[in-house]
Design a protein around this motif. Structure first.
Motif, PDB file in Angstrom:
ATOM      1  N   ASP A  55       9.628  -3.315  19.766  1.00  0.00           N
ATOM      2  CA  ASP A  55       9.914  -2.409  18.772  1.00  0.00           C
ATOM      3  C   ASP A  55       9.296  -2.874  17.395  1.00  0.00           C
ATOM      4  N   ALA A  56       8.875  -4.269  17.278  1.00  0.00           N
ATOM      5  CA  ALA A  56       8.336  -4.473  15.936  1.00  0.00           C
ATOM      6  C   ALA A  56       7.498  -3.895  15.294  1.00  0.00           C
ATOM      7  N   THR A  57       7.242  -3.660  14.176  1.00  0.00           N
ATOM      8  CA  THR A  57       6.077  -2.813  13.386  1.00  0.00           C
ATOM      9  C   THR A  57       5.921  -3.339  11.983  1.00  0.00           C
ATOM     10  N   CYS A  58       5.210  -2.975  11.351  1.00  0.00           N
ATOM     11  CA  CYS A  58       4.693  -3.360   9.811  1.00  0.00           C
ATOM     12  C   CYS A  58       4.096  -2.236   9.098  1.00  0.00           C
ATOM     13  N   ALA A  86       0.828  -1.196  -0.033  1.00  0.00           N
ATOM     14  CA  ALA A  86       0.104   0.093  -0.037  1.00  0.00           C
ATOM     15  C   ALA A  86       0.932   1.256   0.098  1.00  0.00           C
ATOM     16  N   TYR A  87       0.305   2.398  -0.525  1.00  0.00           N
ATOM     17  CA  TYR A  87       0.797   3.674  -0.266  1.00  0.00           C
ATOM     18  C   TYR A  87      -0.259   4.772  -0.223  1.00  0.00           C
ATOM     19  N   TRP A  88       0.068   5.908   0.059  1.00  0.00           N
ATOM     20  CA  TRP A  88      -0.759   6.929   0.197  1.00  0.00           C
ATOM     21  C   TRP A  88      -0.849   7.825  -1.147  1.00  0.00           C
ATOM     22  N   THR A 123       2.662   1.543  10.051  1.00  0.00           N
ATOM     23  CA  THR A 123       3.363   2.772   9.912  1.00  0.00           C
ATOM     24  C   THR A 123       2.559   3.708   8.896  1.00  0.00           C
ATOM     25  N   LEU A 124       2.074   3.296   7.846  1.00  0.00           N
ATOM     26  CA  LEU A 124       1.187   4.264   7.087  1.00  0.00           C
ATOM     27  C   LEU A 124      -0.085   4.484   7.836  1.00  0.00           C
ATOM     28  N   LEU A 125      -0.925   3.815   8.587  1.00  0.00           N
ATOM     29  CA  LEU A 125      -2.034   4.371   9.335  1.00  0.00           C
ATOM     30  C   LEU A 125      -1.717   5.319  10.553  1.00  0.00           C
TER      31      LEU A 125
END
Length: 788
Positions: A708-711, A642-644, A715-717
């Motif tokens: 600290d794990a993220t995805c 996904a992207y903005w 990050t986008l939302l």
């Protein structure tokens, strides 16, 4: 034929019979079972194939041969591998347990030498035919290294022939001049629930002869044939030929005395027939009647070695389910298991001492030294890995197709045509296939440039007769498209075989298969099977959703995005724009070639390490393309899912997230709401599958201590305020994107299609299902009043 060789293989077959039965008994009755759930196994179904497997592996097979073992014969297969030294004792003891030998042979989960995964659905059987076709395809190419031709061999249960995909495969094999294929039918005349119908043999034989297979019947063993040559022997053979399946099985279970009583009563003549029977003890008579062709090593070797043609051959081997065990012949023996007393009786008959049950040569008359020396010389028992490899093919980079309005289906055809124009290794390694929808899925220009594959040249009659046609159907050994009939099961089996060509035949192929998106479901079993084998291919499904408006519900797809998300081994994408598609295809060729031997469980993105297959859900609806440069950052976001398209501001009140062809509606809806001076962001989702996998991966990592794990989707939302409303929209099932609201707790409405489609225009259907721009805008506006 050496009698010593026969005796050694018979001894090893007896050991394989014992080990397979002990393996199952140990798993069910001796190994701890804390949850009490049945472990299972198939002692009788394994037993009926023991001699066949032993004759093949110890006497016939060469390293280049590839074998699909009848799934219920897995214990015998594992036992044979153990005798070769290619299966560990720990794995046998853990049969059907965690980390142990698999219930059914698996090339991805077993550690021994499995060529082709199998399960009781006929897929492994049909796979061998398509593997043979791919072997021919590879050997016809001038860039391929020439290797010894192998036989593609399937060991088939007679009841497994009820599966329809077996017969779809036979027709396709006939069309493509199938070669080097053996199917060996375990004709034990029993299925899961009983005895098969009388006359089945005649039907089986007629079907294979109709498709021009060589048919070899293995009905009588060597002992029976010698008895038939004695006075009275012809009467015995006639009785065997006339005996119903059920009666033969019942007498096998009852034993020698029952055989004597029945035969004496029905063909005894106080002459040669009676003398023939009386010369044998009850045990010897039972052994004679059990000496069917499929249990006789001498007969099996004789027939296998006698086949010198490359014509496809089916061996119909008469057997008894449960052969050599106390379960032999009983109609309930499919899932039945021997009692403690029965296994002890079998142990005693095989001279196995207590405490020595797992020893490789325990109780055998030939010496351990003699047996090991024989095994060391068995052609199939090579020390080299039979799994081959082929270097990865370099990518060309994205093939962009221009900014004008287009559909993703049209863009796919243009991307492939751009590759076809190149003299690249990538172009040479691509093989395309389609179930009679080549033109309508935009493969036409590729085929015109790269031609259709056939073992011999065939001219395009329309071209030869000077009749104008857009399609130039030229068949040649150099061709790179394999045309199939309308059978999606065959498509996925062929993709599976082509997608394992690097491992089976040592040459890398990049298979691309196209079909109508709604018909993925027709071949879903074979698609899952291909992924389970870790085959690598690009699946292009089009047209998608209700956007194929005029065709109605029968040709519109709703649930396929969920299939793409749920199917392991398949990275699913649904791009809206041509530049997205170009990036995904370029990435896909690399992803298909990644080394599956890497430790995927140690990666944040397991499949990005190990690779897999790719599924593209495309549309025939043309939409305007954004005039933009695809930067490395944008390309990365496209692949990550996904992207903005329109990024949020700190005052953002709504986020519209769409996947696929609804891009136009999402953009229009954002403009409608923005006209009211509200800030509306638009999130372009290219892969709900990859976003969801990343989200779950991050959650698992945090559960295991990585705070600290993220995805990517988190990050986008995070750029959107928690108070923003979230509307998701897709031309498919709304659950595909419905989970997005759970990522950061945004209030959400999910739009999509949940019912069979209608006929009409796209405008009609989008309005009907509530996925048009007005419906998207209305959904967002309905959430404004619920601001936290």
């Amino acid at each position: 034929m050496s009698t010593e060789r026969i005796a050694l293989i018979e001894a090893l077959a007896g050991k394989a019979l014992w080990l397979s039965n002990w393996m199952i008994h140990h798993a069910n009755h001796l190994r701890p079972n804390p949850d009490g759930v049945k472990v299972g196994g198939h002692q009788a179904s394994s037993a009926s194939m023991t001699a066949i497997l032993s004759a093949l592996y110890f006497g016939i097979l060469k390293p280049e041969d590839r074998v699909a073992v009848k799934p219920h014969a897995a214990p015998v297969f594992h036992a044979i591998q153990y005798l070769f030294g290619k299966q560990s004792l720990d794995k046998l003891k853990a049969f059907r347990g965690y980390g142990g030998a698999q219930s059914y042979p698996s090339r991805t989960k077993d550690t021994d030498d499995v060529d082709i995964s199998t399960g009781s659905v006929g897929l492994g059987v049909a796979f061998t035919a398509f593997a043979s076709m791919i072997q021919d395809y590879v050997r016809a190419k001038p860039w391929a290294k020439q290797r010894a031709e192998g036989r593609m061999i399937a060991l088939v249960g007679d009841a497994e022939l009820d599966e329809g995909n077996v017969y779809e495969c036979l027709l396709e094999g006939w069309k493509h001049s199938l070669r080097n294929t053996w199917w060996i039918i375990d004709y034990n005349r029993q299925s899961l629930d009983g005895v098969v119908r009388e006359g089945l043999y005649d039907r089986i034989e007629a079907i294979f002869r109709a498709f021009e297979w060589n048919v070899v019947t293995l009905k009588y063993g060597a002992k029976q044939r010698r008895a038939f040559a004695d006075p009275g022997g012809e009467r015995l053979r006639d009785w065997i030929d006339a005996c119903p399946n059920g009666l033969y099985s019942a007498l096998m279970f009852r034993g020698g005395a029952a055989w004597r009583e029945r035969l004496t009563d029905e063909i005894g003549d106080q002459g040669p027939v009676t003398a023939l029977l009386e010369r044998r003890t009850d045990a010897e008579l039972a052994e004679l009647m059990a000496n069917l062709g499929g249990h006789c090593i001498e007969s099996l070797l004789e027939q296998f070695e006698g086949q010198t043609t490359d014509k496809p051959t089916v061996f119909i081997a008469y057997t008894v389910k449960g052969w050599g065990t106390p379960l032999a012949g009983h109609k309930d023996n499919h899932a039945g298991q021997m009692t403690g007393a029965q296994i002890d009786s079998l142990k005693a008959s095989m001279r196995v001492r207590d405490g020595h049950e797992w020893e490789r040569f325990e109780g055998l008359k030939p010496s351990e030294r003699e047996l090991q020396a024989f095994l060391d010389k068995v052609p199939f028992n090579t020390t080299k890995s039979r799994r081959l490899s082929s270097p990865a093919v370099p990518a060309l980079g994205p093939q962009f197709v221009g900014p004008s309005a287009t559909s993703t289906q049209t863009a796919f055809g243009k991307v492939l045509d751009a590759i076809a124009k190149t003299d690249s290794e990538l172009a040479r390694r691509i093989v395309t296939t389609s179930p009679d929808v080549t033109v309508s899925t935009n493969l036409g220009t590729w085929v015109n440039r790269r031609h259709l594959f056939a073992n011999r040249e065939m001219a395009d009659i329309f071209q030869k007769e000077r009749i104008p046609s857009a399609q130039k159907w030229q068949f040649t050994p150099d061709g790179q498209h394999i045309e199939l009939g309308i059978a999606e099961m065959n498509l996925f089996l062929l993709l599976g075989a082509a997608g394992l060509s690097h491992s089976l035949f040592g040459e890398r192929l990049l298979p691309i298969g196209t079909l109508y998106d709604p018909f993925i479901a027709r071949g879903l079993d074979a698609l899952n099977y291909a992924c389970y084998q870790d085959a690598r291919f690009l699946l292009v499904a089009t047209p998608s959703g209700v956007s194929l408006a005029g065709e109605g519900g029968a040709h519109q797809s709703v649930g396929t995005p969920l299939i793409g998300m749920a199917q392991d081994g398949l990275a699913s994408f649904e791009p809206a724009f041509a530049d997205e598609l170009s990036v995904i295809i370029d990435w896909g060729f690399d992803y298909m070639q990644r080394d599956g031997s890497d430790r995927a469980d140690l990666a944040d993105w397991p499949r990005d390490v190990s690779g897999g297959s790719v599924y593209l859900r495309l549309s025939t609806r043309a939409i305007e393309q954004p005039p933009r440069e695809v930067t490395p950052g944008l390309a990365s976001d496209i692949i990550r899912g996904a992207y903005w398209l329109v990024p949020p501001t700190p005052n953002c009140e709504a986020v519209i997230a769409y996947q696929g062809v609804l891009a136009s509606e999402a953009i229009t809806a954002a403009g409608m709401i923005g006209g009211e001076r509200r800030n509306v962001a638009v999130l372009a989702v290219t892969s709900a599958d990859r976003l969801n996998a990343g989200w779950h991966g991050a959650q698992r990592a945090r559960l295991h201590g990585d705070r600290d794990a993220t995805c990517h989707i988190e990050t986008l939302l995070a750029d959107a305020p928690d108070t923003a409303a979230l509307v998701t929209a897709i031309d498919g099932h709304p659950a595909t994107l419905g989970w997005l609201g759970s990522v950061r707790g945004h209030r959400a409405i999910t739009l999509g299609v949940e019912h069979f489609g209608q006929t009409g225009t796209v405008t009609d259907l989008y309005r009907h299902f509530g996925i048009d721009a007005a419906a998207i805008a209305n959904a967002a506006q309905s959430l404004f009043g619920g601001r936290r």
